[in-house]
Design an enzyme around this catalytic site. Structure first.
Site, short mmCIF file in Angstrom:
data_model
loop_
_atom_site.label_atom_id
_atom_site.label_comp_id
_atom_site.label_asym_id
_atom_site.label_seq_id
_atom_site.Cartn_x
_atom_site.Cartn_y
_atom_site.Cartn_z
N TYR A 223 -3.00 -12.43 3.87
CA TYR A 223 -1.99 -11.19 3.24
C TYR A 223 -3.34 -11.20 2.16
CZ TYR A 223 2.26 -12.11 5.45
OH TYR A 223 3.35 -12.10 6.02
N PHE B 173 10.57 -8.05 7.83
CA PHE B 173 10.65 -6.79 8.89
C PHE B 173 12.26 -6.83 8.93
CE2 PHE B 173 9.30 -3.49 12.23
CZ PHE B 173 8.54 -2.50 10.46
N PRO B 174 12.82 -6.84 7.46
CA PRO B 174 14.22 -6.85 8.05
C PRO B 174 14.26 -5.63 7.44
CG PRO B 174 13.35 -7.26 5.94
CD PRO B 174 11.95 -7.69 5.96
N LEU B 175 13.65 -4.38 7.01
CA LEU B 175 14.64 -3.00 6.75
C LEU B 175 14.45 -2.59 7.78
CD1 LEU B 175 13.50 -3.08 2.90
CD2 LEU B 175 15.24 -2.35 4.04
N GLY C 69 15.00 2.24 11.27
CA GLY C 69 14.79 2.89 12.33
C GLY C 69 15.37 3.90 12.70
N1 NAP Z 1 5.60 -14.01 9.86
C1 NAP Z 1 5.16 -13.15 10.16
O1 NAP Z 1 4.93 -13.53 11.35
C2 NAP Z 1 5.77 -12.41 9.23
C3 NAP Z 1 5.08 -10.75 10.07
C4 NAP Z 1 5.60 -9.20 8.53
C5 NAP Z 1 5.69 -9.80 7.53
N2 NAP Z 1 6.13 -10.80 7.30
C6 NAP Z 1 6.40 -11.13 5.77
O2 NAP Z 1 8.23 -10.07 5.92
C7 NAP Z 1 8.62 -9.56 4.07
C8 NAP Z 1 9.10 -8.39 4.83
O3 NAP Z 1 8.05 -7.89 5.69
P1 NAP Z 1 7.63 -6.47 5.91
O4 NAP Z 1 7.52 -6.14 4.50
O5 NAP Z 1 6.62 -6.39 7.06
O6 NAP Z 1 9.06 -5.18 6.49
P2 NAP Z 1 9.79 -4.83 5.39
O7 NAP Z 1 10.67 -5.70 4.31
O8 NAP Z 1 11.19 -5.32 6.10
O9 NAP Z 1 9.76 -3.17 4.79
C9 NAP Z 1 8.56 -3.39 4.24
C10 NAP Z 1 8.54 -1.59 4.60
O10 NAP Z 1 9.47 -0.92 3.91
C11 NAP Z 1 8.79 -0.44 2.69
N3 NAP Z 1 10.48 -0.54 1.63
C12 NAP Z 1 10.39 -1.28 0.82
N4 NAP Z 1 11.78 -1.27 0.20
C13 NAP Z 1 12.66 0.23 0.56
C14 NAP Z 1 13.09 1.12 0.01
N5 NAP Z 1 14.64 0.77 -0.24
N6 NAP Z 1 13.09 2.35 0.29
C15 NAP Z 1 12.39 2.69 1.79
N7 NAP Z 1 11.14 2.27 1.59
C16 NAP Z 1 11.00 0.73 1.23
C17 NAP Z 1 7.74 -0.62 2.17
O11 NAP Z 1 7.42 0.69 1.50
P3 NAP Z 1 7.00 0.67 -0.31
O12 NAP Z 1 6.17 0.09 -0.69
O13 NAP Z 1 6.92 1.63 -0.11
O14 NAP Z 1 8.57 0.22 -0.82
C18 NAP Z 1 7.29 -1.07 3.40
O15 NAP Z 1 6.50 -0.44 4.04
C19 NAP Z 1 6.82 -8.96 4.24
O16 NAP Z 1 6.52 -8.99 3.05
C20 NAP Z 1 5.64 -10.64 4.78
O17 NAP Z 1 6.24 -11.69 3.74
C21 NAP Z 1 5.66 -12.04 7.69
#
Ligand code: NAP
Length: 278
Positions: A58, A203-205, A208
């Site tokens: 990262y 990608f919990p959020l 879609g």
């Molecule tokens: N193992 C793997 O291959 C892998 C791959 C991807 C991710 N990950 C891990 O999983 C974690 C979570 O995944 P992710 O960050 O891809 O996806 P996510 O948590 O589903 O989504 C993050 C996105 O949603 C937005 N967001 C967050 N809270 C929000 C809210 N309350 N309202 C509106 N938008 C919101 C964020 O933008 P803002 O910054 O504007 O809030 C960001 O763009 C990562 O941080 C990482 O540690 C692991």
């Protein structure tokens, strides 16, 4: 907030924080405002989160460096879970590299950047099709035997790969993509729940279409006085006691909103409605 014990000795609150989004655009380079990113990380801990997920890739290195700069010396009980096994050749590029010697170098780098003598949870970021999975895991096992890694996790694995990994090491967590609209890892989640393995849905959020005005999440969210994102997280927490969501954000407001999801208790009908809406 209820807790889950990783590997029999790391008790964490079930809603953690993913530190991928505190880097620059394309998860590449430093963020525009590093001081703000460090403030956010301190807020994460102040709000009671004690599970932070990161990776050497990262930034690369940026997320781990910011975590150490913001939080070291770490408060008691804070679990930093990091990963190795991907290369970064440019923004948005994530080629896999699970060669044993490289994994060991990656782990040494993470130890140095995080200023740790031992990493609580070290995860293989993804199986490398060019390298037998067992060879990658043997490298992690050797790091564990040397005392550099406390527990081992895997990420982006199928059920069969999880079985192969468990034949080599004691796998305490799995990190796969999973959310209301992406349930490809149901079988893996089932195995984790059955065997007391923590499951990090990345990608919990990604709600879609479900978050669209008038959609099932939107309607339920309004009825509950919550946001669609909070319902998506509350649904994950209700889905399995092994579920440890790590929502990522660079915004303090979103962080607070996300953590409040832990207080939302969904009844059976709501869980069913949200689940079937996917
Ligand atoms: N193992 C793997 O291959 C892998 C791959 C991807 C991710 N990950 C891990 O999983 C974690 C979570 O995944 P992710 O960050 O891809 O996806 P996510 O948590 O589903 O989504 C993050 C996105 O949603 C937005 N967001 C967050 N809270 C929000 C809210 N309350 N309202 C509106 N938008 C919101 C964020 O933008 P803002 O910054 O504007 O809030 C960001 O763009 C990562 O941080 C990482 O540690 C692991």
């Amino acid at each position: 907030m209820d807790t889950f014990t990783i590997g029999g000795d790391l008790e964490v609150r079930r809603l953690g924080y993913g530190a991928m989004r505190i880097t620059g655009e394309g998860i590449w380079g430093p963020p525009d405002d590093p001081a703000q990113a460090k403030r956010l990380l301190r807020r994460v801990v102040d709000l009671g989160v004690n599970l932070i997920d990161t990776a050497d890739s990262y930034g690369p290195e940026v997320s781990e460096n910011l975590i150490a700069e913001a939080l070291h010396p770490y408060p008691d009980g804070l679990v930093i879970a990091t990963k190795g096994g991907l290369r970064r050749d440019g923004p948005g590029q994530w080629p896999r590299d699970g060669r044993p010697e490289r994994l060991k170098r990656c782990c040494e780098g993470s130890l140095r950047r995080l200023r740790l003598e031992r990493i609580d949870l070290y995860q293989l970021h993804a199986p490398d099709p060019q390298v037998p999975l067992e060879d990658s895991l043997w490298a992690l096992k050797e790091l564990q035997d040397e005392g550099k890694v406390r527990h081992i996790g895997v990420s982006n694995v199928s059920l069969a790969e999880l079985g192969r990994a468990r034949a080599v090491v004691d796998v305490v967590t799995v990190q796969n993509r999973y959310n209301l609209t992406d349930r490809h890892s149901e079988e893996v989640l089932g195995a984790c729940e059955r065997d007391g393995i923590g499951f990090f849905p990345w990608f919990p959020l990604a709600t879609g279409d479900l978050a669209r005005p008038g959609g099932p999440l939107d309607e339920l969210a309004r009825a509950r006085g919550a946001t669609p994102g909070q319902l998506a997280l509350a649904w994950l927490l209700a889905r399995s006691p092994a579920m440890l969501p790590i929502p990522g954000t660079a915004s303090e407001q979103h962080l607070e909103e996300n953590l409040a999801a832990a207080d939302i208790e969904l009844d059976e009908a709501e869980i069913e409605r949200l689940g079937s809406a996917a």
